[in-house]
Design an enzyme around this catalytic site. Structure first.
Site, mmCIF file in Angstrom:
data_model
loop_
_atom_site.group_PDB
_atom_site.id
_atom_site.type_symbol
_atom_site.label_atom_id
_atom_site.label_comp_id
_atom_site.label_asym_id
_atom_site.label_seq_id
_atom_site.Cartn_x
_atom_site.Cartn_y
_atom_site.Cartn_z
ATOM 1 N N GLU A 1 0.822 -1.211 0.000
ATOM 2 C CA GLU A 1 0.000 0.000 0.000
ATOM 3 C C GLU A 1 0.856 1.261 0.000
ATOM 4 O OE1 GLU A 1 -4.108 -1.209 2.103
ATOM 5 O OE2 GLU A 1 -2.348 -1.512 3.370
ATOM 6 N N GLU B 1 -4.077 -9.498 4.022
ATOM 7 C CA GLU B 1 -4.958 -9.163 5.145
ATOM 8 C C GLU B 1 -6.137 -10.121 5.281
ATOM 9 O OE1 GLU B 1 -3.047 -5.137 4.227
ATOM 10 O OE2 GLU B 1 -3.659 -6.931 3.134
#
Length: 262
Positions: A118, A138
């Site tokens: 990210e 995640e």
């Protein structure tokens, strides 16, 4: 190069107009706890606010860029709604605050998991060592990406984004380069030098023009027509600056670009 400060989890150095930000928790594979995230936000604030700084380079000490979140520290705070990753700084992921106005070049190696991907998506140029491993995992931990992957990854192609976000698979630097997550793949151990070389090339250009170009490109991602409407007035404003006048004079005289040391 001068050492500006050493915090608990980062090293901060200045190299001319470049701010070098080093993740420094190698014993934990640079997994990010709340304090480390806050320190990184403070470093981005420094890059943003200091007029002498033109570009940032983010890298990592140790074998790995980052294994992602330190869930032992982060998960309870996230569940309680008490997580504060910015604390007055500037969010490096550009989710909770505006992004820094200065370009950021990222140098990756080893594990580049979750928040590391990210951060790459939020950065402007990414260099990865050839053996870097990526994973947006995640969903395998029962949570979802919250550092911008769901907002930005699909710009690289919907299928590319969904394959890696929804499967949590591991992929290599060549795949990251193929899909556009990484701009350069360097030999192992050469990623930081390559990133600094890119940053130095950026820093040699007119800083106002660099920042205006970056702002225009970012604006176009969410408001194309608004960004288009601002092109002419922004270009006219830049043409009237001392930077533009100096560059024109240097060009006519056949002299080097005048911004490197100023």
């Amino acid at each position: 190069m001068s050492n500006n400060s050493v915090s608990n989890y980062l090293t901060i150095d200045r190299d001319g107009h470049i701010l070098l930000i080093g993740l420094n928790r190698p014993d934990k594979r640079n997994a990010m706890n709340e304090a480390m995230l806050q320190e990184l936000a403070a470093a981005y604030r420094q890059l943003h606010d200091d007029a002498e700084l033109r570009v940032g380079v983010v890298y990592a000490h140790g074998d790995h860029f980052s294994a992602g979140l330190d869930l032992a520290d982060i998960a309870p705070k996230l569940a309680a709604g008490s997580l504060d990753t910015v604390a007055g700084g500037l969010d490096p992921w550009g989710v909770q605050t505006e992004q820094t106005a200065k370009p950021v070049v990222l140098a990756l190696q080893g594990y580049a998991y979750t928040l590391a991907i990210e951060l790459a998506l939020a950065s402007d140029v990414v260099v990865a060592a050839e053996s870097t491993q990526f994973a947006q995992l995640e969903v395998a931990r029962g949570i979802m990406p919250f550092g911008g992957a769901t907002l930005r990854f699909s710009r690289l192609g919907w299928g590319n984004a969904m394959q890696h976000i929804l499967t949590g698979d591991t992929f290599d630097a060549r795949e990251a380069h193929r899909i556009g997550l990484v701009q350069q793949v360097a030999a192992d151990g050469e990623q930081l030098a390559t990133a600094i070389e890119v940053a130095a090339q950026i820093a040699r250009n007119a800083p106002l023009a660099v920042q205006a170009s970056l702002a225009s490109a970012r604006a176009a991602l969410t408001d194309y027509e608004g960004a288009r409407a601002q092109l002419a007035p922004t270009a006219a404003g830049l043409a009237a600056t001392k930077d533009a006048a100096r560059a024109a004079e240097s060009y006519l005289r056949g002299e080097p670009i005048p911004f490197e040391g100023n």
